[in-house]
Write a protein that holds these residues in place. Structure first.
Motif, PDB file in Angstrom:
ATOM      1  N   ALA A  65      52.499  71.217 -24.825  1.00 19.95           N
ATOM      2  CA  ALA A  65      53.042  72.566 -25.029  1.00 19.95           C
ATOM      3  C   ALA A  65      52.293  73.561 -24.145  1.00 19.95           C
ATOM      4  N   HIS A  66      50.954  73.482 -24.143  1.00 14.81           N
ATOM      5  CA  HIS A  66      50.175  74.355 -23.255  1.00 14.81           C
ATOM      6  C   HIS A  66      50.585  74.137 -21.795  1.00 14.81           C
ATOM      7  N   PHE A  67      50.676  72.872 -21.406  1.00 15.26           N
ATOM      8  CA  PHE A  67      50.960  72.525 -20.011  1.00 15.26           C
ATOM      9  C   PHE A  67      52.333  73.036 -19.578  1.00 15.26           C
ATOM     10  N   ILE A  68      53.366  72.753 -20.381  1.00 16.71           N
ATOM     11  CA  ILE A  68      54.744  73.118 -20.006  1.00 16.71           C
ATOM     12  C   ILE A  68      54.923  74.627 -19.993  1.00 16.71           C
ATOM     13  N   VAL A  69      54.457  75.307 -21.037  1.00 10.57           N
ATOM     14  CA  VAL A  69      54.600  76.772 -21.067  1.00 10.57           C
ATOM     15  C   VAL A  69      53.743  77.408 -19.981  1.00 10.57           C
ATOM     16  N   GLY A  70      52.564  76.844 -19.728  1.00 12.02           N
ATOM     17  CA  GLY A  70      51.742  77.334 -18.622  1.00 12.02           C
ATOM     18  C   GLY A  70      52.453  77.187 -17.285  1.00 12.02           C
ATOM     19  N   LEU A  71      53.139  76.079 -17.099  1.00 18.73           N
ATOM     20  CA  LEU A  71      53.904  75.837 -15.875  1.00 18.73           C
ATOM     21  C   LEU A  71      55.056  76.842 -15.748  1.00 18.73           C
ATOM     22  N   LEU A  72      55.779  77.062 -16.850  1.00 20.42           N
ATOM     23  CA  LEU A  72      56.927  77.969 -16.836  1.00 20.42           C
ATOM     24  C   LEU A  72      56.530  79.435 -16.662  1.00 20.42           C
ATOM     25  N   THR A  73      55.327  79.805 -17.090  1.00 20.45           N
ATOM     26  CA  THR A  73      54.901  81.207 -17.002  1.00 20.45           C
ATOM     27  C   THR A  73      53.975  81.480 -15.825  1.00 20.45           C
ATOM     28  N   GLY A  74      53.757  80.494 -14.977  1.00 28.04           N
ATOM     29  CA  GLY A  74      52.947  80.696 -13.777  1.00 28.04           C
ATOM     30  C   GLY A  74      51.446  80.664 -14.014  1.00 28.04           C
ATOM     31  N   ALA A  75      50.991  80.018 -15.091  1.00 29.12           N
ATOM     32  CA  ALA A  75      49.557  79.947 -15.372  1.00 29.12           C
ATOM     33  C   ALA A  75      48.878  78.817 -14.591  1.00 29.12           C
ATOM     34  N   ARG A  76      49.629  78.078 -13.818  1.00 27.45           N
ATOM     35  CA  ARG A  76      49.128  76.984 -12.969  1.00 27.45           C
ATOM     36  C   ARG A  76      48.270  75.983 -13.731  1.00 27.45           C
ATOM     37  N   PRO A  77      48.899  75.188 -14.604  1.00 24.14           N
ATOM     38  CA  PRO A  77      48.113  74.173 -15.310  1.00 24.14           C
ATOM     39  C   PRO A  77      47.581  73.127 -14.343  1.00 24.14           C
ATOM     40  N   GLY A  78      46.342  72.719 -14.589  1.00 17.38           N
ATOM     41  CA  GLY A  78      45.717  71.699 -13.738  1.00 17.38           C
ATOM     42  C   GLY A  78      45.649  70.390 -14.474  1.00 17.38           C
ATOM     43  N   SER A  79      44.489  70.061 -14.970  1.00 20.14           N
ATOM     44  CA  SER A  79      44.317  68.779 -15.641  1.00 20.14           C
ATOM     45  C   SER A  79      44.737  68.866 -17.107  1.00 20.14           C
ATOM     46  N   LEU A  80      45.134  67.713 -17.637  1.00 23.63           N
ATOM     47  CA  LEU A  80      45.492  67.566 -19.044  1.00 23.63           C
ATOM     48  C   LEU A  80      44.797  66.310 -19.543  1.00 23.63           C
ATOM     49  N   TRP A  91      34.387  68.466 -32.427  1.00 25.34           N
ATOM     50  CA  TRP A  91      35.133  67.610 -31.505  1.00 25.34           C
ATOM     51  C   TRP A  91      36.232  68.412 -30.832  1.00 25.34           C
ATOM     52  N   GLN A  92      36.458  68.125 -29.559  1.00 27.15           N
ATOM     53  CA  GLN A  92      37.585  68.668 -28.812  1.00 27.15           C
ATOM     54  C   GLN A  92      38.522  67.492 -28.576  1.00 27.15           C
ATOM     55  N   LEU A  93      39.718  67.555 -29.154  1.00 27.96           N
ATOM     56  CA  LEU A  93      40.638  66.418 -29.101  1.00 27.96           C
ATOM     57  C   LEU A  93      41.433  66.351 -27.802  1.00 27.96           C
ATOM     58  N   GLY A  94      41.546  67.466 -27.098  1.00 34.22           N
ATOM     59  CA  GLY A  94      42.282  67.494 -25.849  1.00 34.22           C
ATOM     60  C   GLY A  94      42.068  68.813 -25.154  1.00 34.22           C
ATOM     61  N   ALA A  95      42.525  68.909 -23.920  1.00 33.19           N
ATOM     62  CA  ALA A  95      42.363  70.152 -23.168  1.00 33.19           C
ATOM     63  C   ALA A  95      43.340  70.201 -22.003  1.00 33.19           C
ATOM     64  N   VAL A  96      43.723  71.424 -21.661  1.00 33.31           N
ATOM     65  CA  VAL A  96      44.508  71.698 -20.459  1.00 33.31           C
ATOM     66  C   VAL A  96      43.800  72.832 -19.745  1.00 33.31           C
ATOM     67  N   THR A  97      43.587  72.681 -18.445  1.00 28.67           N
ATOM     68  CA  THR A  97      42.995  73.776 -17.684  1.00 28.67           C
ATOM     69  C   THR A  97      44.115  74.582 -17.036  1.00 28.67           C
ATOM     70  N   LEU A  98      44.029  75.899 -17.192  1.00 32.08           N
ATOM     71  CA  LEU A  98      45.001  76.819 -16.608  1.00 32.08           C
ATOM     72  C   LEU A  98      44.268  77.653 -15.566  1.00 32.08           C
ATOM     73  N   ALA A  99      44.724  77.599 -14.315  1.00 32.92           N
ATOM     74  CA  ALA A  99      44.011  78.242 -13.216  1.00 32.92           C
ATOM     75  C   ALA A  99      44.364  79.712 -13.032  1.00 32.92           C
ATOM     76  N   ARG A 100      45.488  80.163 -13.567  1.00 36.69           N
ATOM     77  CA  ARG A 100      45.939  81.528 -13.287  1.00 36.69           C
ATOM     78  C   ARG A 100      46.428  82.200 -14.573  1.00 36.69           C
ATOM     79  N   VAL A 101      45.512  82.454 -15.485  1.00 38.17           N
ATOM     80  CA  VAL A 101      45.860  83.123 -16.747  1.00 38.17           C
ATOM     81  C   VAL A 101      45.786  84.622 -16.517  1.00 38.17           C
TER      82      VAL A 101
END
Length: 200
Positions: A65-80, A91-101
């Protein structure tokens, strides 16, 4: 048996929920096992990291969800990643890096996991056609849907990122309320019980 259970569920529902929600008795009954499993998975995962395995389906949906919405809104998702790792706070169960928030995409990208809640609701609506009965498939679906309830809430870090959009969201809300006030739509219905007239 199902009718009696549904009757008791709806009687209790009317005491704590709006009428439109209580009319969704079949959907609520269908989702009850998933909610119970979600509570069990949450309790077990707090006791031992092995049980994170049962949250994997939800973690994947949360991060996607973070990745797709980040992609659609121009937040430039990187790694997932959905590999759990120990942090100072647990614990951190997962992460998405957004380059342009930015201010305009921070809230949509950070709060995207709220959309994950639509998945169990959608499945429940599809599976509860008139005359439905629980089948073995529904037990498997309950196990897949349970983690979605755990994954639909944004993390503390997500809420912190979303705060970058709050000034813009507050301005949009004020603009909508102002327009509604001038138009007399929603504000009229909100203020009418108090005898306050609005607009034409």
């Amino acid at each position: 048996m199902r009718a009696l259970l549904l009757y008791h569920l709806m009687a209790g529902c009317a005491a704590v929920a709006p009428a439109w929600l209580c009319r969704q008795g079949d959907v609520l009954l269908y989702l009850a096992p998933s909610l119970a499993l979600a509570a069990l998975i949450h309790a077990l995962a707090r006791r031992h990291p092995f049980f994170f395995l049962f949250t994997l389906a939800g973690t994947i949906c949360h991060e996607l969800a973070h990745f797709i919405v980040g992609l659609l809104t121009g937040a430039r998702p990187g790694s997932l990643t959905v590999v759990p790792k120990r942090t100072a706070g647990g614990w951190q169960l997962g992460a998405v890096t957004l380059a342009r928030v930015r201010w305009y995409n921070a809230a949509p990208a950070a709060l995207a996991p709220l959309l994950v809640l639509l998945l169990p609701i959608w499945v429940a609506v599809l599976r509860t056609a008139p005359g439905w009965h629980f089948r073995w498939l529904d037990a498997g679906l309950a196990l897949l849907l349970a983690p979605q309830f755990l994954a639909c809430w944004p993390s503390a870090a997500d809420w912190k990122i979303a705060m970058r959009s709050m000034p813009a969201l507050l301005l949009a809300l004020l603009a909508w309320l102002g327009y509604s006030y001038l138009d007399g739509g929603v504000m009229r219905r909100l203020l009418q019980p108090w005898g306050i007239s609005v607009g034409a």
